[in-house]
Design a protein around this motif. Structure first.
Motif, PDB file in Angstrom:
ATOM      1  N   ILE A 179       0.859  -1.189   0.000  1.00 52.32           N
ATOM      2  CA  ILE A 179       0.000   0.000   0.000  1.00 52.32           C
ATOM      3  C   ILE A 179       0.893   1.236   0.000  1.00 52.32           C
ATOM      4  N   SER A 180       0.340   2.372  -0.389  1.00 51.29           N
ATOM      5  CA  SER A 180       1.082   3.637  -0.367  1.00 51.29           C
ATOM      6  C   SER A 180       0.382   4.603   0.584  1.00 51.29           C
ATOM      7  N   VAL A 181       1.186   5.275   1.416  1.00 46.30           N
ATOM      8  CA  VAL A 181       0.635   6.180   2.430  1.00 46.30           C
ATOM      9  C   VAL A 181       1.414   7.499   2.404  1.00 46.30           C
ATOM     10  N   PHE A 226       2.684   6.310  10.925  1.00 40.18           N
ATOM     11  CA  PHE A 226       1.539   5.721  11.623  1.00 40.18           C
ATOM     12  C   PHE A 226       1.219   4.352  11.026  1.00 40.18           C
ATOM     13  N   ALA A 227       1.179   4.293   9.697  1.00 38.14           N
ATOM     14  CA  ALA A 227       0.862   3.033   9.000  1.00 38.14           C
ATOM     15  C   ALA A 227       1.937   1.975   9.242  1.00 38.14           C
ATOM     16  N   VAL A 228       3.201   2.390   9.221  1.00 38.36           N
ATOM     17  CA  VAL A 228       4.306   1.447   9.437  1.00 38.36           C
ATOM     18  C   VAL A 228       4.212   0.821  10.834  1.00 38.36           C
ATOM     19  N   CYS A 238       2.778  -6.962   4.522  1.00 36.10           N
ATOM     20  CA  CYS A 238       2.376  -5.986   3.512  1.00 36.10           C
ATOM     21  C   CYS A 238       3.421  -4.873   3.492  1.00 36.10           C
ATOM     22  N   LYS A 239       3.903  -4.520   2.319  1.00 31.02           N
ATOM     23  CA  LYS A 239       4.902  -3.449   2.212  1.00 31.02           C
ATOM     24  C   LYS A 239       4.197  -2.089   2.219  1.00 31.02           C
ATOM     25  N   VAL A 240       4.711  -1.180   3.030  1.00 33.51           N
ATOM     26  CA  VAL A 240       4.142   0.168   3.093  1.00 33.51           C
ATOM     27  C   VAL A 240       5.088   1.132   2.386  1.00 33.51           C
ATOM     28  N   ASN A 241       4.618   1.737   1.315  1.00 35.37           N
ATOM     29  CA  ASN A 241       5.428   2.673   0.533  1.00 35.37           C
ATOM     30  C   ASN A 241       5.057   4.115   0.832  1.00 35.37           C
ATOM     31  N   LYS A 242       6.048   5.003   0.711  1.00 37.75           N
ATOM     32  CA  LYS A 242       5.795   6.432   0.896  1.00 37.75           C
ATOM     33  C   LYS A 242       5.206   7.038  -0.369  1.00 37.75           C
ATOM     34  N   ILE A 243       4.317   8.006  -0.180  1.00 37.42           N
ATOM     35  CA  ILE A 243       3.759   8.764  -1.291  1.00 37.42           C
ATOM     36  C   ILE A 243       3.607  10.213  -0.831  1.00 37.42           C
ATOM     37  N   LEU A 244       3.724  11.160  -1.765  1.00 39.21           N
ATOM     38  CA  LEU A 244       3.566  12.569  -1.412  1.00 39.21           C
ATOM     39  C   LEU A 244       2.122  13.013  -1.618  1.00 39.21           C
TER      40      LEU A 244
END
Length: 288
Positions: A179-181, A226-228, A238-244
C-alpha cells in the motif's frame, strides 16, 4: 428542576469519542450520563435539540457529535455548517441560559498547516477546507455565547469504534501485498479512549478552567509512520510505501503540519498524555 447536580449529556454517542465515553461511564459513577445520537437528538433539527436539552437539563454537555466527512464536506457545505456551526450555536446559547458547562470537541483542521513548530491554542487560525471552516465557526459560537466552556482541539482520532485510519489500514494490509501512504503530512494521532478519559478526569477534578485546549497523543509522526507502526504491531505481510500529498489528490486540502502543542492542558490540569505508539498498541491489542 434538575434531577442531579452531576448530569452529563453526551452528543454523538455512537461515534468514536462518544462510544469511548460510554465505556468509561462505570469508572465515573458519581455522574449521571445521558447519551444521545443522531436519531434521539438530530443536530440538523433545532427544535429537537432544544426539546432534549430542556427535558434532560444537563449540568455538562460534551459535544462529541460533528460532521466529519472531510472530502464530502466540500460538496455538502450547508450540511457541514448546519451541524458544526448552527447546532453548536443553539447548544452553547442553551448552556449560557441554563448555567450549564460545555465541552466542545474541535480539530487541528482550524489551522492551515504552515507552521514549522507545534501549534499552540492562541496561534492564528486559517482553515483550508470546508470541514475546518465549519468547525472554526462552531468554536466562535461557543466563545461568543458561553462563559463556562472548554474547547478541545484534537487530531487524527481513532478507536476500535467507527471508521478511522487505523481500521482502514488493518483491512488494507490484511488483503494487499503493498500500500502507499502519505509521508509529508505531519501531526500526531489521538486514541479516542485517552481523550475521553482526559475529558472526564477534568470534569471530575472540579478544576474548571474556561478556554481552548489542544489534546493529541505525544510524539510527531506522518501518516506513513503511523501506517508502518500498525503494520509492525499487527505483523502484516504488507509493504508500506511512501507517497507525497501531490501524488494522492483529495477533494479537500489537508494541513501539511498540524502537530498540536499540549503544554497548556498538561500544565493546567496535571494531565499525563500517553505517547502515540503506546496508545496504538493498547487499542490494537483489544482485537478491533
Amino acid at each position: 428542576m434538575r434531577s442531579s447536580e452531576n448530569k452529563i449529556l453526551v452528543t454523538g454517542s455512537n461515534g468514536q469519542l462518544g462510544s469511548e465515553l460510554r465505556d468509561l461511564e462505570k469508572e465515573f459513577n458519581n455522574f449521571e450520563f445521558v447519551f444521545v445520537n443522531r436519531s434521539s437528538m438530530p443536530l440538523n433539527d433545532p427544535d429537537s435539540i432544544l426539546k432534549v436539552l430542556s427535558k434532560e437539563q444537563p449540568n455538562y454537555i460534551i459535544n462529541a457529535a460533528a460532521y466529519t466527512a472531510v472530502d464530502k464536506a466540500e460538496d455538502e457545505k450547508e450540511t457541514a455548517f448546519l451541524i458544526n456551526d448552527e447546532a453548536v450555536d443553539i447548544i452553547s446559547k442553551w448552556c449560557a441560559l441554563n448555567k450549564s458547562r460545555l465541552i466542545h470537541i474541535s480539530t487541528d483542521y482550524v489551522f492551515d498547516g504552515t507552521s514549522s513548530s507545534p501549534v499552540k491554542e492562541d496561534d492564528v487560525t486559517n482553515p483550508i477546507n470546508t470541514y475546518g471552516a465549519s468547525k472554526l465557526a462552531g468554536e466562535k459560537k461557543v466563545t461568543q455565547n458561553c462563559n463556562e466552556y472548554m474547547i478541545f482541539r484534537t487530531s487524527w482520532v481513532y478507536s476500535r469504534y467507527g471508521n478511522n485510519f487505523v481500521k482502514t489500514m488493518c483491512k488494507l494490509m490484511e488483503n494487499r501485498d503493498k500500500i502507499s501512504v502519505v509521508s509529508d503530512q505531519i501531526g500526531s494521532s489521538t486514541y479516542a479512549k485517552d481523550l475521553a478519559k482526559a475529558v472526564l478526569q477534568i470534569i471530575a477534578s472540579n478544576n474548571w478552567k474556561t478556554g481552548i485546549y489542544n489534546y493529541s497523543n505525544e510524539g510527531q509522526i506522518s501518516w506513513y509512520d503511523f501506517a508502518v507502526e500498525i503494520q509492525k504491531i499487527m505483523k502484516f505481510d504488507c509493504k508500506v510505501n511512501k507517497i507525497l500529498t501531490k501524488d494522492f489528490p483529495t477533494k479537500a486540502k489537508r494541513p501539511s503540519f498540524s502537530l498540536l502543542d499540549k503544554s497548556k492542558i498538561k500544565e493546567t490540569f496535571g494531565l499525563e498524555v500517553p505517547k502515540w505508539d503506546y496508545s496504538l498498541k493498547q487499542m490494537l491489542n483489544k482485537n478491533i
